[in-house]
Every structure is written in C-alpha cells, then in structure tokens.
Design a protein around this motif. Sequence first.
Motif, PDB file in Angstrom:
ATOM      1  N   GLU A  51     -17.769 -37.149 -13.421  1.00 55.73           N
ATOM      2  CA  GLU A  51     -18.161 -37.858 -14.643  1.00 55.73           C
ATOM      3  C   GLU A  51     -17.049 -38.757 -15.163  1.00 55.73           C
ATOM      4  O   GLU A  51     -17.314 -39.739 -15.845  1.00 55.73           O
ATOM      5  N   GLU A  52     -15.793 -38.430 -14.831  1.00 57.08           N
ATOM      6  CA  GLU A  52     -14.663 -39.290 -15.208  1.00 57.08           C
ATOM      7  C   GLU A  52     -14.584 -40.531 -14.324  1.00 57.08           C
ATOM      8  O   GLU A  52     -13.735 -41.385 -14.523  1.00 57.08           O
ATOM      9  N   GLY A  53     -15.426 -40.586 -13.288  1.00 55.72           N
ATOM     10  CA  GLY A  53     -15.428 -41.756 -12.407  1.00 55.72           C
ATOM     11  C   GLY A  53     -14.489 -41.642 -11.214  1.00 55.72           C
ATOM     12  O   GLY A  53     -14.216 -42.634 -10.541  1.00 55.72           O
ATOM     13  N   LYS A  54     -13.988 -40.433 -10.947  1.00 55.66           N
ATOM     14  CA  LYS A  54     -13.092 -40.259  -9.803  1.00 55.66           C
ATOM     15  C   LYS A  54     -13.898 -40.237  -8.500  1.00 55.66           C
ATOM     16  O   LYS A  54     -15.017 -39.731  -8.466  1.00 55.66           O
ATOM     17  N   ASP A  55     -13.318 -40.807  -7.423  1.00 53.95           N
ATOM     18  CA  ASP A  55     -13.912 -40.712  -6.090  1.00 53.95           C
ATOM     19  C   ASP A  55     -13.466 -39.383  -5.499  1.00 53.95           C
ATOM     20  O   ASP A  55     -12.268 -39.132  -5.358  1.00 53.95           O
ATOM     21  N   LEU A  56     -14.434 -38.532  -5.133  1.00 52.01           N
ATOM     22  CA  LEU A  56     -14.095 -37.194  -4.661  1.00 52.01           C
ATOM     23  C   LEU A  56     -14.525 -36.984  -3.216  1.00 52.01           C
ATOM     24  O   LEU A  56     -15.548 -37.496  -2.775  1.00 52.01           O
ATOM     25  N   LEU A  57     -13.726 -36.200  -2.494  1.00 56.05           N
ATOM     26  CA  LEU A  57     -14.081 -35.716  -1.162  1.00 56.05           C
ATOM     27  C   LEU A  57     -14.336 -34.225  -1.306  1.00 56.05           C
ATOM     28  O   LEU A  57     -13.480 -33.482  -1.797  1.00 56.05           O
ATOM     29  N   VAL A  58     -15.513 -33.779  -0.869  1.00 56.02           N
ATOM     30  CA  VAL A  58     -15.910 -32.377  -1.015  1.00 56.02           C
ATOM     31  C   VAL A  58     -15.914 -31.736   0.372  1.00 56.02           C
ATOM     32  O   VAL A  58     -16.463 -32.292   1.312  1.00 56.02           O
ATOM     33  N   THR A  59     -15.287 -30.560   0.495  1.00 60.14           N
ATOM     34  CA  THR A  59     -15.284 -29.824   1.760  1.00 60.14           C
ATOM     35  C   THR A  59     -16.419 -28.811   1.734  1.00 60.14           C
ATOM     36  O   THR A  59     -16.505 -27.974   0.826  1.00 60.14           O
ATOM     37  N   ILE A  60     -17.301 -28.917   2.747  1.00 60.36           N
ATOM     38  CA  ILE A  60     -18.440 -28.014   2.867  1.00 60.36           C
ATOM     39  C   ILE A  60     -18.173 -27.081   4.038  1.00 60.36           C
ATOM     40  O   ILE A  60     -17.806 -27.534   5.126  1.00 60.36           O
ATOM     41  N   VAL A  61     -18.331 -25.779   3.816  1.00 59.33           N
ATOM     42  CA  VAL A  61     -18.216 -24.824   4.917  1.00 59.33           C
ATOM     43  C   VAL A  61     -19.636 -24.375   5.266  1.00 59.33           C
ATOM     44  O   VAL A  61     -20.455 -24.134   4.388  1.00 59.33           O
ATOM     45  N   ALA A  62     -19.911 -24.326   6.584  1.00 62.91           N
ATOM     46  CA  ALA A  62     -21.237 -23.931   7.054  1.00 62.91           C
ATOM     47  C   ALA A  62     -21.083 -22.812   8.072  1.00 62.91           C
ATOM     48  O   ALA A  62     -20.229 -22.876   8.956  1.00 62.91           O
ATOM     49  N   ALA A  63     -21.904 -21.777   7.921  1.00 63.12           N
ATOM     50  CA  ALA A  63     -21.907 -20.653   8.864  1.00 63.12           C
ATOM     51  C   ALA A  63     -23.236 -19.928   8.754  1.00 63.12           C
ATOM     52  O   ALA A  63     -23.743 -19.720   7.655  1.00 63.12           O
ATOM     53  N   MET A  64     -23.798 -19.562   9.889  1.00 61.87           N
ATOM     54  CA  MET A  64     -25.008 -18.748   9.944  1.00 61.87           C
ATOM     55  C   MET A  64     -26.137 -19.298   9.078  1.00 61.87           C
ATOM     56  O   MET A  64     -26.818 -18.558   8.380  1.00 61.87           O
ATOM     57  N   GLY A  65     -26.323 -20.607   9.091  1.00 59.93           N
ATOM     58  CA  GLY A  65     -27.430 -21.220   8.372  1.00 59.93           C
ATOM     59  C   GLY A  65     -27.211 -21.403   6.884  1.00 59.93           C
ATOM     60  O   GLY A  65     -28.104 -21.838   6.175  1.00 59.93           O
ATOM     61  N   GLU A  66     -26.024 -21.088   6.381  1.00 60.65           N
ATOM     62  CA  GLU A  66     -25.714 -21.283   4.963  1.00 60.65           C
ATOM     63  C   GLU A  66     -24.648 -22.352   4.835  1.00 60.65           C
ATOM     64  O   GLU A  66     -23.804 -22.508   5.721  1.00 60.65           O
ATOM     65  N   GLU A  67     -24.675 -23.066   3.726  1.00 57.04           N
ATOM     66  CA  GLU A  67     -23.649 -24.070   3.450  1.00 57.04           C
ATOM     67  C   GLU A  67     -23.222 -23.949   1.997  1.00 57.04           C
ATOM     68  O   GLU A  67     -24.026 -23.613   1.139  1.00 57.04           O
ATOM     69  N   GLN A  68     -21.938 -24.240   1.744  1.00 63.82           N
ATOM     70  CA  GLN A  68     -21.449 -24.193   0.372  1.00 63.82           C
ATOM     71  C   GLN A  68     -20.217 -25.061   0.244  1.00 63.82           C
ATOM     72  O   GLN A  68     -19.395 -25.124   1.154  1.00 63.82           O
ATOM     73  N   ALA A  69     -20.108 -25.722  -0.907  1.00 60.17           N
ATOM     74  CA  ALA A  69     -18.891 -26.486  -1.208  1.00 60.17           C
ATOM     75  C   ALA A  69     -17.799 -25.480  -1.562  1.00 60.17           C
ATOM     76  O   ALA A  69     -17.998 -24.620  -2.422  1.00 60.17           O
ATOM     77  N   ILE A  70     -16.656 -25.565  -0.868  1.00 59.99           N
ATOM     78  CA  ILE A  70     -15.599 -24.589  -1.139  1.00 59.99           C
ATOM     79  C   ILE A  70     -14.370 -25.227  -1.773  1.00 59.99           C
ATOM     80  O   ILE A  70     -13.567 -24.550  -2.381  1.00 59.99           O
ATOM     81  N   SER A  71     -14.219 -26.557  -1.619  1.00 58.74           N
ATOM     82  CA  SER A  71     -13.080 -27.216  -2.250  1.00 58.74           C
ATOM     83  C   SER A  71     -13.367 -28.704  -2.358  1.00 58.74           C
ATOM     84  O   SER A  71     -14.323 -29.210  -1.781  1.00 58.74           O
ATOM     85  N   PHE A  72     -12.517 -29.389  -3.114  1.00 51.69           N
ATOM     86  CA  PHE A  72     -12.661 -30.839  -3.244  1.00 51.69           C
ATOM     87  C   PHE A  72     -11.301 -31.421  -3.572  1.00 51.69           C
ATOM     88  O   PHE A  72     -10.382 -30.703  -3.980  1.00 51.69           O
ATOM     89  N   LYS A  73     -11.167 -32.728  -3.365  1.00 51.97           N
ATOM     90  CA  LYS A  73      -9.940 -33.421  -3.745  1.00 51.97           C
ATOM     91  C   LYS A  73     -10.306 -34.850  -4.064  1.00 51.97           C
ATOM     92  O   LYS A  73     -11.373 -35.340  -3.690  1.00 51.97           O
ATOM     93  N   GLU A  74      -9.398 -35.516  -4.757  1.00 50.99           N
ATOM     94  CA  GLU A  74      -9.645 -36.911  -5.072  1.00 50.99           C
ATOM     95  C   GLU A  74      -9.418 -37.734  -3.823  1.00 50.99           C
ATOM     96  O   GLU A  74      -8.460 -37.509  -3.072  1.00 50.99           O
ATOM     97  N   ALA A  75     -10.316 -38.676  -3.565  1.00 55.81           N
ATOM     98  CA  ALA A  75     -10.197 -39.519  -2.364  1.00 55.81           C
ATOM     99  C   ALA A  75      -8.980 -40.431  -2.530  1.00 55.81           C
ATOM    100  O   ALA A  75      -8.711 -40.918  -3.621  1.00 55.81           O
ATOM    101  N   PRO A  76      -8.231 -40.648  -1.432  1.00 51.38           N
ATOM    102  CA  PRO A  76      -7.088 -41.562  -1.522  1.00 51.38           C
ATOM    103  C   PRO A  76      -7.572 -42.974  -1.828  1.00 51.38           C
ATOM    104  O   PRO A  76      -8.629 -43.399  -1.395  1.00 51.38           O
ATOM    105  N   LYS A  77      -6.793 -43.701  -2.611  1.00 56.26           N
ATOM    106  CA  LYS A  77      -7.174 -45.060  -3.006  1.00 56.26           C
ATOM    107  C   LYS A  77      -7.202 -45.958  -1.783  1.00 56.26           C
ATOM    108  O   LYS A  77      -6.357 -45.841  -0.891  1.00 56.26           O
ATOM    109  N   GLY A  78      -8.185 -46.845  -1.750  1.00 54.40           N
ATOM    110  CA  GLY A  78      -8.297 -47.795  -0.639  1.00 54.40           C
ATOM    111  C   GLY A  78      -8.857 -47.173   0.630  1.00 54.40           C
ATOM    112  O   GLY A  78      -8.779 -47.746   1.701  1.00 54.40           O
ATOM    113  N   ALA A  79      -9.413 -45.960   0.514  1.00 49.74           N
ATOM    114  CA  ALA A  79      -9.969 -45.307   1.699  1.00 49.74           C
ATOM    115  C   ALA A  79     -11.401 -45.709   1.917  1.00 49.74           C
ATOM    116  O   ALA A  79     -12.100 -46.055   1.034  1.00 49.74           O
TER     117      ALA A  79
END
Length: 160
Positions: free
Chosen positions: A132-160
């Motif tokens: 909501e602050e307008g940050k570009d985020l990269l979200v790490t999704i872990v998947a195993a045995m048919g389930e998926e979940q976001a486990i972490s995130f970080k701000e995307a590097p500028k110019g990426a």
Amino acid sequence: MSDDESHHQTFEAASAGASLTFPTQCSALRKNGHVVIKSRPCKIVEMSTSKTGKHGHAKVHLVAIDIFTGKKLEDICPSTHNMDVPNVHRTEYALVNIDDGFLNLMTQDGTPKDDVRVPEGDIGKQIQADFEEGKDLLVTIVAAMGEEQAISFKEAPKGA
C-alpha cells in the motif's frame, strides 16, 4: 460390453511426472532437511539416534516443524527404514496486486499467478502495508505436496 469398450479406459491427468515425495533411508536424513511426518511436509530441527538392545535396530528420533503451519511434530523410525521426503520448491515472484485476500503474482518471464492467499499473521500484514506504500515487492513462495504459501518477501532492487 464389446471388446473395444473393455479396452478403452480413461485416466485422470497427473502433474508433470514429478512425485510429491521421494523415499530416503531414515539414517540419511539430516538436520535442516525435510521429511514427511503425519502426512505433513516438515523441516527437521532436531534428530538423535539411539542404540537399542541386542536384536533391535538403532532408532532415529526426529523433531520437525511443519513448513506451512509452524506446528512441531515428532516421529521415531528405525534407522534402516525409509521415510518420505517432500519435494520442496521455492520460487520468487513479483507482487502485482493484492485482490480479495489473494496475492496477484508474476514470474520473471511474465507468467501470472493468482492462486496464493495472503499469509496470516505478521508477514501478511507487512506485505499489505508495504504494498500500500507503493513499494515493489518480491514474494518467496514455498510449494510442497500440493500446498503453496508465501513465506517471505523483500523489496525489489531498484531498476530491476
């Protein structure tokens, strides 16, 4: 029933041939590795081997944390027996939008993915606040045995 009918069978399509788990001998498991306990994919946090009596097998005592719920699970297994190890995949996605409790994500090659829920707890609140602050985020999704979940995130590097 004609011969044609008896030979004509339909099979449900499966995933791309990748199994959800693979067997590994209990003695080959390692701390920080993964294992299936009570049909749940877990990360091993503690393990100890005990020698047993004259004719018994050495037993491995496993303490593990469910990678999706964070619950602690324990199991004891003879060291010569096989246990299932989940195929765990981590993938990083760019966050495009948050819509109706789901994350709208995109892979590096532009493929959209919108079937992952906003995680519960602090991580979900933080992802929403930063987005909501307008940050570009990269979200790490872990998947195993048919389930998926976001486990972490970080701000995307500028110019990426």
